[in-house]
Design a protein around this motif. Sequence first.
Motif, PDB file in Angstrom:
ATOM      1  N   PHE A  90      69.623 -20.017  53.970  1.00  0.00           N
ATOM      2  CA  PHE A  90      70.675 -20.998  53.716  1.00  0.00           C
ATOM      3  C   PHE A  90      71.133 -20.963  52.261  1.00  0.00           C
ATOM      4  N   ALA A  91      70.191 -20.670  51.345  1.00  0.00           N
ATOM      5  CA  ALA A  91      70.590 -20.543  49.939  1.00  0.00           C
ATOM      6  C   ALA A  91      71.539 -19.362  49.753  1.00  0.00           C
ATOM      7  N   GLY A  92      71.282 -18.269  50.465  1.00  0.00           N
ATOM      8  CA  GLY A  92      72.197 -17.133  50.400  1.00  0.00           C
ATOM      9  C   GLY A  92      73.552 -17.469  50.989  1.00  0.00           C
ATOM     10  N   GLN A  93      73.567 -18.188  52.104  1.00  0.00           N
ATOM     11  CA  GLN A  93      74.846 -18.610  52.691  1.00  0.00           C
ATOM     12  C   GLN A  93      75.624 -19.524  51.733  1.00  0.00           C
ATOM     13  N   ARG A  94      74.910 -20.396  51.016  1.00  0.00           N
ATOM     14  CA  ARG A  94      75.598 -21.269  50.065  1.00  0.00           C
ATOM     15  C   ARG A  94      76.254 -20.466  48.963  1.00  0.00           C
ATOM     16  N   ARG A  95      75.560 -19.439  48.452  1.00  0.00           N
ATOM     17  CA  ARG A  95      76.156 -18.595  47.409  1.00  0.00           C
ATOM     18  C   ARG A  95      77.375 -17.857  47.948  1.00  0.00           C
ATOM     19  N   GLU A  96      77.283 -17.352  49.177  1.00  0.00           N
ATOM     20  CA  GLU A  96      78.412 -16.635  49.758  1.00  0.00           C
ATOM     21  C   GLU A  96      79.623 -17.552  49.958  1.00  0.00           C
ATOM     22  N   LEU A  97      79.375 -18.759  50.443  1.00  0.00           N
ATOM     23  CA  LEU A  97      80.481 -19.694  50.658  1.00  0.00           C
ATOM     24  C   LEU A  97      81.133 -20.086  49.340  1.00  0.00           C
ATOM     25  N   ARG A  98      80.348 -20.327  48.324  1.00  0.00           N
ATOM     26  CA  ARG A  98      80.919 -20.676  47.016  1.00  0.00           C
ATOM     27  C   ARG A  98      81.718 -19.520  46.442  1.00  0.00           C
ATOM     28  N   THR A  99      81.225 -18.286  46.628  1.00  0.00           N
ATOM     29  CA  THR A  99      81.967 -17.114  46.152  1.00  0.00           C
ATOM     30  C   THR A  99      83.281 -16.959  46.907  1.00  0.00           C
ATOM     31  N   ALA A 100      83.239 -17.164  48.225  1.00  0.00           N
ATOM     32  CA  ALA A 100      84.465 -17.064  49.023  1.00  0.00           C
ATOM     33  C   ALA A 100      85.476 -18.129  48.619  1.00  0.00           C
ATOM     34  N   ALA A 101      85.010 -19.358  48.364  1.00  0.00           N
ATOM     35  CA  ALA A 101      85.922 -20.424  47.922  1.00  0.00           C
ATOM     36  C   ALA A 101      86.543 -20.088  46.577  1.00  0.00           C
ATOM     37  N   TRP A 102      85.752 -19.518  45.665  1.00  0.00           N
ATOM     38  CA  TRP A 102      86.290 -19.135  44.349  1.00  0.00           C
ATOM     39  C   TRP A 102      87.336 -18.037  44.492  1.00  0.00           C
ATOM     40  N   LEU A 103      87.103 -17.089  45.371  1.00  0.00           N
ATOM     41  CA  LEU A 103      88.080 -16.015  45.573  1.00  0.00           C
ATOM     42  C   LEU A 103      89.390 -16.565  46.153  1.00  0.00           C
ATOM     43  N   LEU A 104      89.298 -17.472  47.118  1.00  0.00           N
ATOM     44  CA  LEU A 104      90.521 -18.048  47.691  1.00  0.00           C
ATOM     45  C   LEU A 104      91.297 -18.849  46.652  1.00  0.00           C
ATOM     46  N   ARG A 105      90.586 -19.634  45.853  1.00  0.00           N
ATOM     47  CA  ARG A 105      91.285 -20.423  44.830  1.00  0.00           C
ATOM     48  C   ARG A 105      91.926 -19.539  43.781  1.00  0.00           C
ATOM     49  N   SER A 106      91.335 -18.411  43.491  1.00  0.00           N
ATOM     50  CA  SER A 106      91.825 -17.549  42.427  1.00  0.00           C
ATOM     51  C   SER A 106      92.931 -16.603  42.877  1.00  0.00           C
ATOM     52  N   CYS A 107      92.893 -16.175  44.134  1.00  0.00           N
ATOM     53  CA  CYS A 107      93.791 -15.100  44.571  1.00  0.00           C
ATOM     54  C   CYS A 107      94.993 -15.585  45.369  1.00  0.00           C
ATOM     55  N   LEU A 108      94.898 -16.698  46.068  1.00  0.00           N
ATOM     56  CA  LEU A 108      95.998 -17.151  46.913  1.00  0.00           C
ATOM     57  C   LEU A 108      96.710 -18.329  46.261  1.00  0.00           C
ATOM     58  N   PRO A 109      98.036 -18.445  46.484  1.00  0.00           N
ATOM     59  CA  PRO A 109      98.788 -19.553  45.876  1.00  0.00           C
ATOM     60  C   PRO A 109      98.421 -20.873  46.512  1.00  0.00           C
ATOM     61  N   GLN A 110      98.574 -21.936  45.720  1.00  0.00           N
ATOM     62  CA  GLN A 110      98.207 -23.273  46.191  1.00  0.00           C
ATOM     63  C   GLN A 110      99.414 -23.938  46.837  1.00  0.00           C
ATOM     64  N   SER A 111      99.229 -24.537  47.985  1.00  0.00           N
ATOM     65  CA  SER A 111     100.304 -25.275  48.648  1.00  0.00           C
ATOM     66  C   SER A 111     100.317 -26.702  48.134  1.00  0.00           C
ATOM     67  N   ALA A 112     101.484 -27.313  48.236  1.00  0.00           N
ATOM     68  CA  ALA A 112     101.591 -28.717  47.878  1.00  0.00           C
ATOM     69  C   ALA A 112     100.861 -29.551  48.918  1.00  0.00           C
ATOM     70  N   VAL A 113     100.287 -30.630  48.509  1.00  0.00           N
ATOM     71  CA  VAL A 113      99.554 -31.517  49.403  1.00  0.00           C
ATOM     72  C   VAL A 113     100.202 -32.879  49.350  1.00  0.00           C
ATOM     73  N   PHE A 114     100.577 -33.381  50.527  1.00  0.00           N
ATOM     74  CA  PHE A 114     101.197 -34.697  50.624  1.00  0.00           C
ATOM     75  C   PHE A 114     100.226 -35.639  51.301  1.00  0.00           C
ATOM     76  N   LEU A 115     100.065 -36.803  50.733  1.00  0.00           N
ATOM     77  CA  LEU A 115      99.119 -37.764  51.272  1.00  0.00           C
ATOM     78  C   LEU A 115      99.826 -38.642  52.285  1.00  0.00           C
ATOM     79  N   GLU A 116      99.389 -38.562  53.493  1.00  0.00           N
ATOM     80  CA  GLU A 116      99.996 -39.351  54.561  1.00  0.00           C
ATOM     81  C   GLU A 116      99.285 -40.687  54.635  1.00  0.00           C
ATOM     82  N   SER A 117      99.979 -41.735  54.234  1.00  0.00           N
ATOM     83  CA  SER A 117      99.364 -43.048  54.163  1.00  0.00           C
ATOM     84  C   SER A 117      99.177 -43.620  55.551  1.00  0.00           C
TER      85      SER A 117
END
Length: 553
Positions: free
Chosen positions: A169-196
């Motif tokens: 599970f510790a290895g899976q946590r490292r992999e997930l954090r690495t994947a999240a960092w790659l997505l945040r760094s490489c793909l553009p961010q979409s606008a987020v609208f808060l639906e009240s």
Amino acid sequence: MKLLLVDDDPIFRLGFCTALVQATDWAIAAENFDTILSETPRQDLDLILCDPAWLGDRHWLRYRELQTFYPSTPVVLLTSQLDAERILQAKRDGISGYLPKGMAITALIPELQSIIAGGKVWSQQPRGINQNFLAGLRRRGLQQIYTNLDQVESYLAQENLPAFYRLVFAGQRRELRTAAWLLRSCLPQSAVFLESRPLTNNDRSNREPGAIIISTPLEITTSNTRWQSSLEQTFIKLNGPLSNATTSSFELEVIAPAKRRELLYIILQQLNFIFNDPQWRNLELEQFSEQCQYSIRNLWKFSAQEFIGRYNLTADNQAEGFLALLNRVAIANTPALNPRLPHNRELFAYFLRDEPLTIDNVTYRLESQEAIARSQQILEHLLLTLANDILQFVLNTLPEPELLKAEIYQPKLRSARAIARFRNDLSWHYRLRQYWLEPKAIFESQYHLLTLGNTGIVVTTIHSPRYQELASLRGIPWAVTILLELRDALAPRVRAIISWLGKILVYLLTNVVGRALGLIARGIVDGAGSSWQSLRSRQVELANGGRKNPLKF
């Protein structure tokens, strides 16, 4: 109940605490981050309301310091906007909930009571608006990664987990954090609208007209007592009616009353940040005047960025292209905006350099009622003029998606035809102001200020010399002043001639025509009398058998 509000915005602290005190009997304290972290922790707190007030990611995680400072007190985020990543991050960090700024007090109190009782409240859920395929892929991927990451963290939190599974599970946590960092760094961010969540009728009735009414002044973070009093007075007026009570059209009419109040509040907030800047103390007189013009430009730019960013009018309101556009428009608008903001330099000097105001060639002391009233009028005109100019930028530059119309536009102005009609009305008003109203006001040495009255937004006229502007007029505005001067020069003479001709006409009618009519009437009467006598004699003659003088015995 004992609450602590941690927010860097003194105006919001002022209004929130006043409204909550009037609705409840709770004990409320309000401080900014720097002050609260430098003091001894308060005891027996039931709840902490916190606005991270992030700039990028620099201040986002400041709430962790509050959690360390008050480990046994629940912390709730009370802020304007959140995206999916921050909501998930706040949940993982043990935050007890999220409440959006702008909620009605009657709707907010039950949520706070639920959190104090041990519950967790997340009043809004994020809904992504895909600007393109990659942005949508980034959003969906991060949501899936963080969901799996939460499951892995829950497995690792088990005490009796075997060593082999803990290693996996510790290895899976490292992999997930690495994947999240790659997505945040490489793909553009979409606008987020808060639906009240949907508001009830009770919420709408309390929110639209402005439920925050200040009954007693509260202390805010400023060393200038005159500016503090002006802030409190302006805040009271902003919670009053904001309808158009003038005879002209202006841009604020396009948005709903609640959004007008929000935009004006944003401008007032940014102006408070500018006034609290310590650099004003060290400026010379010439530098002070230049800084005033620069501050007006920054006030427009930052207020527009904050207001537009709340409603996702662009894919990313922090993008370099959008910020460059705002900067270009702010620089281009400055020459046309400054003449519409009279005495803004005097207003800055009144609050920041303790310079007295001169009204009708009379210099009044700083604490006089005349100076306070005039400074309040200039401040209100500054807020309303900047708000109109920002909405002019929104109407003329930014697109009009249905989401934007549904969020901020008035219901009667959401169709294309209604917006086109409104723009045409504004266009006619611009021409009327440019070619008639403004030259006339310059020639009459007057300023027409937009102020906040009991019935809404009204026009207040003040007297002030405008000789330099009068000498610089050219073209049609100059011709208008010439026409006004000709009218002033010829009108008394024309009125005198008309009066003289009127007297002659009266004389002719009474002494000539009247007498002639009198003679004609007299002749008609005399003729009628002779005819009557002749007719009577004829009747007598016929009665006597045709004898004119009958015999008498």
